[in-house]
Design an enzyme around this catalytic site. Structure first.
Site, PDB file in Angstrom:
ATOM      1  N   ASP A 110      -5.765  -6.698   5.133  1.00 45.71           N
ATOM      2  CA  ASP A 110      -5.274  -5.323   5.038  1.00 45.71           C
ATOM      3  C   ASP A 110      -5.271  -4.648   6.402  1.00 45.71           C
ATOM      4  O   ASP A 110      -6.326  -4.457   7.007  1.00 45.71           O
ATOM      5  CB  ASP A 110      -6.197  -4.571   4.061  1.00 45.71           C
ATOM      6  CG  ASP A 110      -5.738  -3.159   3.781  1.00 45.71           C
ATOM      7  OD1 ASP A 110      -4.686  -2.755   4.279  1.00 45.71           O
ATOM      8  OD2 ASP A 110      -6.464  -2.465   3.030  1.00 45.71           O
ATOM      9  N   ASP A 137      -5.246   3.026  -1.889  1.00 50.03           N
ATOM     10  CA  ASP A 137      -6.326   3.286  -0.942  1.00 50.03           C
ATOM     11  C   ASP A 137      -7.037   4.585  -1.262  1.00 50.03           C
ATOM     12  O   ASP A 137      -6.476   5.671  -1.084  1.00 50.03           O
ATOM     13  CB  ASP A 137      -5.739   3.370   0.477  1.00 50.03           C
ATOM     14  CG  ASP A 137      -5.303   2.014   0.989  1.00 50.03           C
ATOM     15  OD1 ASP A 137      -6.155   1.113   1.058  1.00 50.03           O
ATOM     16  OD2 ASP A 137      -4.106   1.858   1.302  1.00 50.03           O
ATOM     17  N   MET A 175      -9.823   7.161  -0.303  1.00 51.59           N
ATOM     18  CA  MET A 175     -10.662   7.567   0.841  1.00 51.59           C
ATOM     19  C   MET A 175     -11.367   8.873   0.514  1.00 51.59           C
ATOM     20  O   MET A 175     -10.732   9.805   0.011  1.00 51.59           O
ATOM     21  CB  MET A 175      -9.783   7.783   2.072  1.00 51.59           C
ATOM     22  CG  MET A 175      -8.957   6.581   2.454  1.00 51.59           C
ATOM     23  SD  MET A 175      -7.951   6.965   3.887  1.00 51.59           S
ATOM     24  CE  MET A 175      -6.995   5.447   4.017  1.00 51.59           C
ATOM     25  N   MET A 214     -12.583   3.183  -0.275  1.00 54.78           N
ATOM     26  CA  MET A 214     -13.222   3.460   1.023  1.00 54.78           C
ATOM     27  C   MET A 214     -14.084   4.690   0.818  1.00 54.78           C
ATOM     28  O   MET A 214     -13.747   5.793   1.260  1.00 54.78           O
ATOM     29  CB  MET A 214     -12.140   3.665   2.085  1.00 54.78           C
ATOM     30  CG  MET A 214     -11.501   2.362   2.525  1.00 54.78           C
ATOM     31  SD  MET A 214      -9.958   2.600   3.409  1.00 54.78           S
ATOM     32  CE  MET A 214      -8.818   2.608   2.032  1.00 54.78           C
ATOM     33  N   HIS A 259      -1.214  -1.683  -4.014  1.00 52.22           N
ATOM     34  CA  HIS A 259      -2.517  -1.454  -3.371  1.00 52.22           C
ATOM     35  C   HIS A 259      -2.738   0.052  -3.228  1.00 52.22           C
ATOM     36  O   HIS A 259      -1.893   0.763  -2.690  1.00 52.22           O
ATOM     37  CB  HIS A 259      -2.504  -2.136  -1.997  1.00 52.22           C
ATOM     38  CG  HIS A 259      -3.772  -2.037  -1.229  1.00 52.22           C
ATOM     39  ND1 HIS A 259      -4.797  -2.954  -1.342  1.00 52.22           N
ATOM     40  CD2 HIS A 259      -4.192  -1.136  -0.308  1.00 52.22           C
ATOM     41  CE1 HIS A 259      -5.780  -2.632  -0.525  1.00 52.22           C
ATOM     42  NE2 HIS A 259      -5.447  -1.528   0.123  1.00 52.22           N
ATOM     43  N   HIS A 310      -8.541  -0.124  -3.522  1.00 55.14           N
ATOM     44  CA  HIS A 310      -9.403  -0.321  -2.354  1.00 55.14           C
ATOM     45  C   HIS A 310     -10.222   0.954  -2.153  1.00 55.14           C
ATOM     46  O   HIS A 310      -9.709   1.968  -1.699  1.00 55.14           O
ATOM     47  CB  HIS A 310      -8.499  -0.598  -1.133  1.00 55.14           C
ATOM     48  CG  HIS A 310      -9.225  -0.745   0.147  1.00 55.14           C
ATOM     49  ND1 HIS A 310      -8.573  -0.781   1.367  1.00 55.14           N
ATOM     50  CD2 HIS A 310     -10.545  -0.882   0.444  1.00 55.14           C
ATOM     51  CE1 HIS A 310      -9.447  -0.924   2.340  1.00 55.14           C
ATOM     52  NE2 HIS A 310     -10.656  -0.964   1.818  1.00 55.14           N
ATOM     53  N   MET A 340     -10.547  -6.456   6.465  1.00 59.25           N
ATOM     54  CA  MET A 340      -9.839  -5.354   7.129  1.00 59.25           C
ATOM     55  C   MET A 340      -9.430  -5.802   8.526  1.00 59.25           C
ATOM     56  O   MET A 340     -10.280  -6.149   9.349  1.00 59.25           O
ATOM     57  CB  MET A 340     -10.734  -4.110   7.226  1.00 59.25           C
ATOM     58  CG  MET A 340     -10.949  -3.364   5.923  1.00 59.25           C
ATOM     59  SD  MET A 340      -9.428  -2.923   5.047  1.00 59.25           S
ATOM     60  CE  MET A 340      -8.578  -1.889   6.245  1.00 59.25           C
ATOM     61  N   SER A 345       0.861  -1.182   0.000  1.00 60.88           N
ATOM     62  CA  SER A 345       0.000   0.000   0.000  1.00 60.88           C
ATOM     63  C   SER A 345       0.894   1.227   0.000  1.00 60.88           C
ATOM     64  O   SER A 345       1.738   1.396   0.878  1.00 60.88           O
ATOM     65  CB  SER A 345      -0.872   0.010   1.259  1.00 60.88           C
ATOM     66  OG  SER A 345      -1.356   1.328   1.484  1.00 60.88           O
TER      67      SER A 345
HETATM   68  C1  DX5 Z   1      -6.164   1.444   5.798  1.00 55.95           C
HETATM   69  C2  DX5 Z   1      -5.747   1.016   4.428  1.00 55.95           C
HETATM   70  C3  DX5 Z   1      -4.552   0.169   4.369  1.00 55.95           C
HETATM   71  C4  DX5 Z   1      -3.305   0.741   4.954  1.00 55.95           C
HETATM   72  C5  DX5 Z   1      -2.468  -0.400   5.414  1.00 55.95           C
HETATM   73  O1  DX5 Z   1      -7.414   2.017   5.749  1.00 55.95           O
HETATM   74  O2  DX5 Z   1      -6.795   0.300   3.789  1.00 55.95           O
HETATM   75  O3  DX5 Z   1      -4.321  -0.315   3.059  1.00 55.95           O
HETATM   76  O4  DX5 Z   1      -2.573   1.543   4.075  1.00 55.95           O
HETATM   77  O5  DX5 Z   1      -1.390   0.140   6.047  1.00 55.95           O
HETATM   78  P1  DX5 Z   1      -0.577  -0.577   7.193  1.00 55.95           P
HETATM   79  O6  DX5 Z   1       0.082  -1.761   6.581  1.00 55.95           O
HETATM   80  O7  DX5 Z   1       0.363   0.505   7.588  1.00 55.95           O
HETATM   81  O8  DX5 Z   1      -1.543  -0.945   8.283  1.00 55.95           O
HETATM   82 ZN    ZN Z   2      -6.355  -0.722   1.858  1.00 57.69          ZN
END
Ligand code: DX5
Ligand code: ZN
Length: 219
Positions: free
Chosen positions: A179, A36, A38, A69, A34, A67, A141, A9
């Site tokens: 994740d 993310d 948001m 969110m 990956h 991903h 998650m 990620s």
């Molecule tokens: C959190 C994300 C993850 C995050 C994981 O909401 O979906 O993908 O970046 O990061 P680490 O490995 O630092 O927990």
């Molecule tokens: Zn993620």
């Protein structure tokens, strides 16, 4: 033995030197990345989105594991297809009912991407069972979504175990991805339970030697 996939990620990577960071991923022998997304509503933070990827994706040659969110995932499916996402994973909790979940999966497939469904830590894993025959990936998650660098929630291991049993039972092809809070120890635990994909952010990018950290996840 199962093929282990690591999906780094980039949420916590060094954006000023993004090219170097992507180079590290490639050099380590990793094929996925990956991403993310948001929206500041489904989760409290805002990260980056489709317009950023439009600039980035043309330059990178990874399996793009997106991903989402976000609320209203349906409205983003075409946008992410347009910019070249390979896997598009959305949240069960972002949908009002099972019909909407089903419709989003259909729309993702219609737009030639692989469909993933994710559940937050408080959502029972059984909620994804009705969709297993249609899904390409289930994202468990193992932290509350919304930020990197959190601690792995050990109860996620029971979810992986229940999920793998059901996947075998219904002969689903869905990959199990985990994740949040993945490191050499929690990653091993997830793989032992039956996970296929480990998403790791802080563990990989928060140390000087990416390769060493990467190797510790796969061996
Ligand atoms: C959190 C994300 C993850 C995050 C994981 O909401 O979906 O993908 O970046 O990061 P680490 O490995 O630092 O927990
Ligand atoms: Zn993620």
């Amino acid at each position: 033995m199962k093929n282990i996939i690591i999906s780094p990620s980039i949420l916590l990577c060094d954006y000023l030197h993004l090219e170097n960071e992507l180079e590290k991923i490639k050099k380590a022998g990793c094929e996925w990345v990956h991403l993310d997304v948001m929206d500041g509503h489904f989760v409290p933070n805002i990260s980056f989105g489709n317009l950023f990827f439009e600039r980035l994706f043309t330059k990178i040659n990874f399996t793009k594991d997106v991903h989402l969110m976000v609320n209203d995932p349906m409205s983003f499916v075409k946008k992410f297809a347009k910019v070249g996402a390979d896997y598009l994973t959305f949240h069960y909790e972002a949908c009002k009912d099972d019909d909407e979940v089903e419709a989003v999966i259909k729309e993702i497939h219609k737009n030639k991407m692989k469909a993933g469904l994710s559940i937050k830590p408080e959502t029972p894993v059984e909620k994804v069972f009705p969709f297993l025959d249609k899904l390409d990936l289930v994202l468990v998650m193992s932290v509350e979504p919304g930020m990197g660098g959190q601690k792995f929630l050990p109860e996620s291991l029971d979810k992986i175990s229940a999920l793998i049993n059901e996947i075998v039972e219904v002969r689903s092809n869905a990959l199990i991805s985990v994740d949040g809070g993945i490191n050499d120890v929690t990653g091993k635990d997830c793989l032992n339970m039956g996970a296929d994909v480990l998403v790791a952010g802080n563990y990989l990018f928060g140390a000087p030697d990416f390769q060493e950290r990467y190797d510790s996840l796969i061996k």
